[in-house]
Design an enzyme around this catalytic site. Structure first.
Site, mmCIF file in Angstrom:
data_model
loop_
_atom_site.group_PDB
_atom_site.id
_atom_site.type_symbol
_atom_site.label_atom_id
_atom_site.label_comp_id
_atom_site.label_asym_id
_atom_site.label_seq_id
_atom_site.Cartn_x
_atom_site.Cartn_y
_atom_site.Cartn_z
ATOM 1 C CG HIS A 223 -4.194 4.257 0.971
ATOM 2 N ND1 HIS A 223 -4.108 4.295 -0.399
ATOM 3 C CD2 HIS A 223 -5.247 5.052 1.296
ATOM 4 C CE1 HIS A 223 -5.071 5.080 -0.876
ATOM 5 N NE2 HIS A 223 -5.775 5.555 0.133
ATOM 6 C CG HIS A 262 -4.268 -1.851 -6.542
ATOM 7 N ND1 HIS A 262 -5.622 -1.773 -6.792
ATOM 8 C CD2 HIS A 262 -3.893 -0.636 -6.094
ATOM 9 C CE1 HIS A 262 -6.027 -0.548 -6.508
ATOM 10 N NE2 HIS A 262 -5.009 0.158 -6.078
ATOM 11 C CG ASP A 313 2.370 3.867 -3.281
ATOM 12 O OD1 ASP A 313 2.357 5.076 -3.547
ATOM 13 O OD2 ASP A 313 1.453 3.294 -2.655
#
Ligand code: CMC
Length: 376
Positions: A223, A262, A313
């Site tokens: 995450h 994802h 990210d």
């Protein structure tokens, strides 16, 4: 044992709640807060406005935003006992460990935590949003042996965070880049940390416990912890020429390349697209940016057809690195933004609460006999 409910590992595809806060169109790579595309928020808004809009579930009026801004600015400082606690944390603690511990501790110093009504929970939400940057910046200064820099009420949320971190006022450009990064991370549907916060809140536990759970969930490398690992990966790769070999070797070993993939997006993450622009502006000539471009090219070539693309990210760490921020502060910055989403989802859910209580598919035997310990 057979169960009458379908089982989906990791709750993939299972709706856990209803919300009006954010929506991800994973096939088209679109993200909306309150129905408004993320690109428009990033272009025209501020983190403070996004946070208030999420809490109110509508665009705020000018006067409301003015009051919210003033309240945030006056809530930034921490109780002195909490500052002492930060100063006493082991210097090598991960900043996420510090943030999680301090947020848990803050409950003890907040009278509102004893109240059950939603107004008190709204006030706590505001305080949490205001204080996350202070906790992170104070710990970072303390571990470096630097004087703490108290919050500056003349600065906005993003600019003040950079100021508390570095001890000097950021340029308008730096403050805007941080503001956009916070806007992009503010909310994201039913992600793991939001769900963790909601599960705790659904038991009618307190707001601080719920948000502490969210921080714990965000810390993991699958995450929010991925952004930190992405930069470590660039360091490990070392030069753009070695990027292709590195990625192919990782994929051959069936390992994850951090910053890709994802659960919901099967297209390019729109947040990554925006952050890539800033990463380019800030770090175009750096080795890291060139490595990132090569990693992206190889990953899309190898995995794009499976719907694996850069996620938020992948480029955020480059942006923070370009702003001169330490790598282990990347995930705390994600938390500084996402606390807006966590609190907003908790408030929304509590208006029509039902405790989260899913089932487990029992795979063991039944009606076994208890064997006394000496006979096992
Ligand atoms: N690198 C290589 N292969 C991948 C990756 C990756 N980063 N992500 C998914 N895959 C493959 C995976 O091996 C699997 O292949 P196969 O079907 O052959 O077994 C397939 O894609 C589906 O993966 P999954 O694990 O079933 O997907 P998931 O929805 O359970 O996991 C994820 C989503 C984000 C945890 C995963 O993509 C991942 O581990 N990514 C790397 C960590 C990361 O960047 N996390 C940040 C997510 S975005 C920001 C946030 O929400 O925090």
């Amino acid at each position: 044992m057979s169960e009458k409910y379908p089982f989906s590992k990791g709750l993939a595809g299972v709706p856990a709640a209803e919300t009006v806060l954010s929506y991800i169109d994973g096939e088209r790579g679109k993200l909306y807060y309150l129905g408004i595309p993320i690109e428009e928020w990033a272009e025209s808004s501020t983190f403070e406005e996004v946070a208030l809009a999420l809490l109110l579930r509508r665009l705020p009026k000018r006067e409301e935003l003015k009051m919210f801004n003033a309240a945030l600015r006056s809530a930034r400082e921490l109780p002195p006992e909490v500052v002492d606690f930060i100063l006493d944390m082991p210097l090598d603690s991960h900043p996420m460990t510090v943030l999680r511990s301090v947020v848990s501790l803050l409950e003890a110093y907040d009278y509102d935590a004893k109240l059950d009504d939603l107004e008190a929970k709204f006030r706590i939400s505001l305080r949490l949003i205001a204080r996350f940057p202070t906790v992170v910046a104070y710990f970072d200064r303390a571990r470096k042996g630097l004087e703490l820099v108290p919050p500056d009420p003349t600065l906005g949320h993003a600019a003040n965070f950079l100021y508390m971190l570095k001890g000097e006022r950021p340029t308008d450009y730096e403050a805007r880049v941080m503001d956009v990064a916070l806007i992009l991370h503010a909310d994201h549907g039913m992600n793991a940390s939001t769900f963790a916060s909601m599960v705790v809140a659904s038991t009618l536990s307190d707001m601080y416990s719920a948000i502490t759970a969210g921080i714990g969930a965000l810390k993991g490398p699958l995450h929010g912890g991925a952004n930190e690992r992405v930069l470590r990966m660039f360091r490990e790769i070392d030069s753009p020429e070695k990027a292709e070999e590195y990625v192919l070797a990782k994929l051959a070993r069936k390992e994850r390349v951090m910053g890709f993939g994802h659960r919901v997006y099967k297209a390019y993450d729109p947040r990554a697209r925006i952050l890539k622009r800033y990463a380019e502006e800030l770090t175009k000539r750096s080795e890291y940016y060139q490595i990132a471009l090569k990693v992206e090219e190889v990953m899309i070539r190898e995995k794009g057809q499976k719907g694996i693309f850069p996620n938020v990210d992948f480029y955020s760490g480059l942006v923070y690195n370009g702003l001169g921020i330490d790598t282990d502060l990347f995930t705390p910055i994600f938390a500084i933004a996402r606390v807006a989403g966590w609190t907003a989802h908790v408030l929304e859910y509590l208006e029509d609460n039902r405790i989260f209580r899913p089932r487990a598919v029992y795979k063991g035997e039944i009606d076994k006999r208890y064997t006394p310990i000496d006979e096992r």
